[in-house]
Design a protein around this motif. Structure first.
Motif, PDB file in Angstrom:
ATOM      1  N   THR A   1       4.752  -1.195   4.869  1.00 57.44           N
ATOM      2  CA  THR A   1       4.884  -1.576   3.461  1.00 57.44           C
ATOM      3  C   THR A   1       3.891  -2.680   3.150  1.00 57.44           C
ATOM      4  OG1 THR A   1       7.228  -0.993   3.460  1.00 57.44           O
ATOM      5  CG2 THR A   1       6.459  -2.423   1.698  1.00 57.44           C
ATOM      6  N   ASP A  11       4.763   1.372  -0.278  1.00 56.64           N
ATOM      7  CA  ASP A  11       4.773   2.072   1.004  1.00 56.64           C
ATOM      8  C   ASP A  11       3.415   2.698   1.287  1.00 56.64           C
ATOM      9  OD1 ASP A  11       7.472   1.516   1.422  1.00 56.64           O
ATOM     10  OD2 ASP A  11       8.098   3.244   0.231  1.00 56.64           O
ATOM     11  N   GLU A  62       1.107   6.428  -0.457  1.00 56.63           N
ATOM     12  CA  GLU A  62       2.369   6.998   0.032  1.00 56.63           C
ATOM     13  C   GLU A  62       2.159   8.364   0.683  1.00 56.63           C
ATOM     14  OE1 GLU A  62       5.622   5.105  -3.104  1.00 56.63           O
ATOM     15  OE2 GLU A  62       4.880   7.148  -3.412  1.00 56.63           O
TER      16      GLU A  62
END
Length: 653
Positions: free
Chosen positions: A517, A525, A585
């Motif tokens: 993260t 993320d 992500e």
């Protein structure tokens, strides 16, 4: 404690939500309530899986010059009966007779003892990792009898730890004793459990409309490779050793699927069958890895002492000391390690655990698992077994077809031996249906005994042989004589070294290992896939919806695709920073921005995912940089040094 790539505690619930939201995978038939142990892969999941498979194929099939085959998933009953799977391919399950709930016995014992140890730590004031639990496990925790915070005695705590270290070595009866001894019940209801019974893991079916040919969905890809051995050997110009390889779906009817993608009922396997001379298990390329590749081993003898202490040494040392049986087995263990490293697996979260006697597959003489550490604990992702000559031998015996290798000897082998010659005209009528049994008993008589038989016959005496079911049988019409034999051709049944990869387990473990993260005002993320493994390599983002950007975006996308690099365009109205964040992500390693400078001179910016630094260069130069990194002909650091860091554009990150 499971951690992210940066060392922070891993929140499995958050990660699972991310993977489902971005459609890496999703439960199958969810609109109908779903079926446990079955999952569908979405676009990024399919692309990631294919990247892993492509890397596997290059790393093993191409580099090792293997013969790839694609065998049918439907397998007749007789084949799997012969291989031993019908009788022995099973796990131990126990049932709560009141609720009807079924548990896999070893997993239940493991889960309860781990929960009690965790409660013991909490009672002693020790810090305990808090991890998100899957839905099935939450259901089983309605009753807290086995997970309440209770102090254990030192003796009990040690016993639990030793039991967990040896959990894979217990058979059904021993698991039943553990359940009784430790008062293990249904965690949800407290109900007593029936003794463990074996449950065959294969899906049964019928082949053809008449249902006269029973069969199964294959539990492994290996059997098809064994049954085509003769054809593969001939295709390989009768040269030994050689390896076949297969990538395809296998099926196991898991007792209680859980742990997401780690224990499913339909999964992709990549398996290798390396056929080798049993008298010569050296490997010509072993020298390449012997002293350069170190592995973390958990040997059998350490586990039998109830410990999990890791032994780290080079594969050369492990083979020389006899911990790993032979060079070919050792070579593949090293190659497995290098493959896992290549796709991005954290090398601090890999160990090779040797199977203990009771958990060994019925066909194996030795087996090591490459286990990866995840939030679910150590997970077997690759098995590397020495299957000896088991499979070829049983299939040959069943079908009567020879599955052997014949090699011409450079120097003929000459020797003398005592031969027992039987009059077949006497043997058949004398013993009828038992004639074959008598003949086999005669063939097993050792040389020293044959010499004594010859002397007995010479003196006019009678000779006998012991036959199973018949006792001592007198041999009337036989002669025993010493003859010279010459062997010009050697015959042998190959042994098999089998590395077997669970692609889905590697898929999930990899994601846990590269997930982190990004700190900042808003936590974001990131999946830091190695560029070659990433589902999509480049994200193209126009600075705005300006109409001058549209043709440039289309042309650049086509140019990148012609270069063989996957890309996707995000021309949504949100900020560039948020668009890049969305693709972090997905693990997209590079981003190209088209702006007003691009309209003027054709140059673009190239952004790298992890460090978020950029360079500015021509479109051709940017594509060359990405291709070089994907092909291991360059690095991002070299590109930064060559073109300099570009800081002229704010990306709202």
């Amino acid at each position: 404690m499971a951690t992210t790539k940066t060392g922070a505690p891993l929140d499995r619930g958050t990660l699972d939500t991310l993977l489902r939201r971005r459609l890496f995978y999703t439960p199958s038939f969810e609109m109908y309530g779903g079926v446990s142990g079955l999952y569908d892969y979405g676009p990024p999941g399919c692309a990631l899986q294919q990247s892993i498979v492509d890397t596997w194929r290059k790393h093993f099939v191409l580099e090792e010059d293997m013969l790839e085959v694609d065998c049918t998933m439907l397998t007749p009953h007789e084949v799997l009966k012969t291989s031993g799977h019908v009788d022995k391919f099973a796990d131990w399950m126990c049932k709560d007779p009141k609720s009807g709930e079924i548990f896999r016995a070893d997993h239940l014992v493991e889960e309860v003892l781990e929960a009690r140890l965790k409660g013991d730590k909490e009672a002693r004031g020790e810090k305990v990792a808090v991890e998100e639990e899957d839905a099935d496990k939450k259901k089983r925790k309605k009753k807290v009898k086995d997970i309440q915070v209770v102090k254990l005695t030192d003796e009990v705590r040690k016993e639990y730890e030793e039991t967990l270290a040896k959990i894979d070595n217990y058979d059904g009866a021993e698991l039943g004793e553990l359940i009784i001894k430790h008062k293990i019940t249904n965690p949800a209801t407290g109900g007593a459990l029936e003794p463990p019974v074996a449950f065959n893991l294969m899906f049964q079916t019928s082949i053809g409309p008449s249902s006269n040919l029973p069969g199964y969905l294959r539990p492994e890809t290996a059997q098809g490779q064994f049954l085509t051995f003769n054809k593969l050997l001939e295709f390989n110009n009768l040269r030994m050793p050689f390896a076949s390889a297969s990538i395809g779906k296998s099926f196991r009817n898991e007792i209680s699927p859980r742990s997401g993608l780690l224990r499913v009922r339909e999964f992709l396997m990549a398996e290798i069958e390396h056929f080798v001379d049993p008298a010569e298990k050296k490997h010509p390329r072993f020298v390449e890895v012997a002293d350069s590749v170190s592995l973390k081993f958990l040997p059998r003898n350490v586990q039998e002492q109830g410990q999990t202490t890791i032994v780290e040494k080079t594969i050369g040392e492990a083979v020389r000391e006899g911990m790993v049986d032979n060079e070919t087995l050792g070579y593949f263990l090293a190659r497995i390690q290098l493959f896992l490293k290549e796709i991005g697996i954290d090398q601090n979260k890999v160990r090779f655990r040797q199977h203990m006697p009771n958990e060994m597959a019925h066909y194996a003489t030795d087996c090591w698992d490459a286990e990866l550490l995840t939030s679910y604990g150590w997970i077997e992702c690759v098995g590397c077994a020495d299957r000896s000559a088991y499979d070829l031998t049983v299939h040959s015996k069943k079908t009567g077809q020879s599955l052997i290798v014949r090699e011409a000897l450079e120097v003929p082998k000459v020797w003398e031996q005592w031969d027992i010659v039987v009059d077949k005209k006497w043997l058949g009528p004398r013993f009828k249906k038992d004639a074959k049994k008598v003949e086999e008993a005669i063939e097993k008589v050792p040389q020293e005994e044959r010499e004594k038989m010859a002397a007995t016959l010479k003196e006019g005496g009678k000779i006998t042989v012991k036959v199973d079911g018949l006792g001592e049988v007198e041999l009337d019409k036989v002669t025993v004589e010493k003859n010279q034999h010459t062997q010009n051709v050697r015959e042998y049944t190959p042994n098999v070294i089998e590395p077997s990869f669970g692609i889905g387990r590697i898929f999930y473990s990899l994601i846990e290992h590269i997930y982190w993260t990004r700190p900042g005002s808003e936590l974001r993320d990131v999946l830091s896939f190695p560029p070659r493994i990433a589902p999509t390599k480049i994200l193209i983002v126009p600075l705005s919806s300006n109409k001058d950007f549209a043709p440039l975006v289309t042309a650049l996308s086509h140019k990148i695709r012609r270069a063989g690099v996957s890309n996707r365009v995000d021309n949504s109205s949100t900020s560039i920073g948020k668009r890049y964040s969305r693709n972090d992500e997905l693990g997209t390693p590079f981003g190209i921005t088209i702006d007003f400078q691009t309209v003027k001179d054709g140059t673009v910016t190239l952004r790298e995912r992890d460090g978020m630094k950029q360079i500015r260069a021509s479109q051709e130069q940017v594509i060359e940089v990405v291709k070089g990194i994907l092909e291991d002909n360059g690095t991002w650091e070299e590109a930064l040094e060559k073109y300099g860091e570009f800081q002229g554009q704010e990306l709202d990150e």
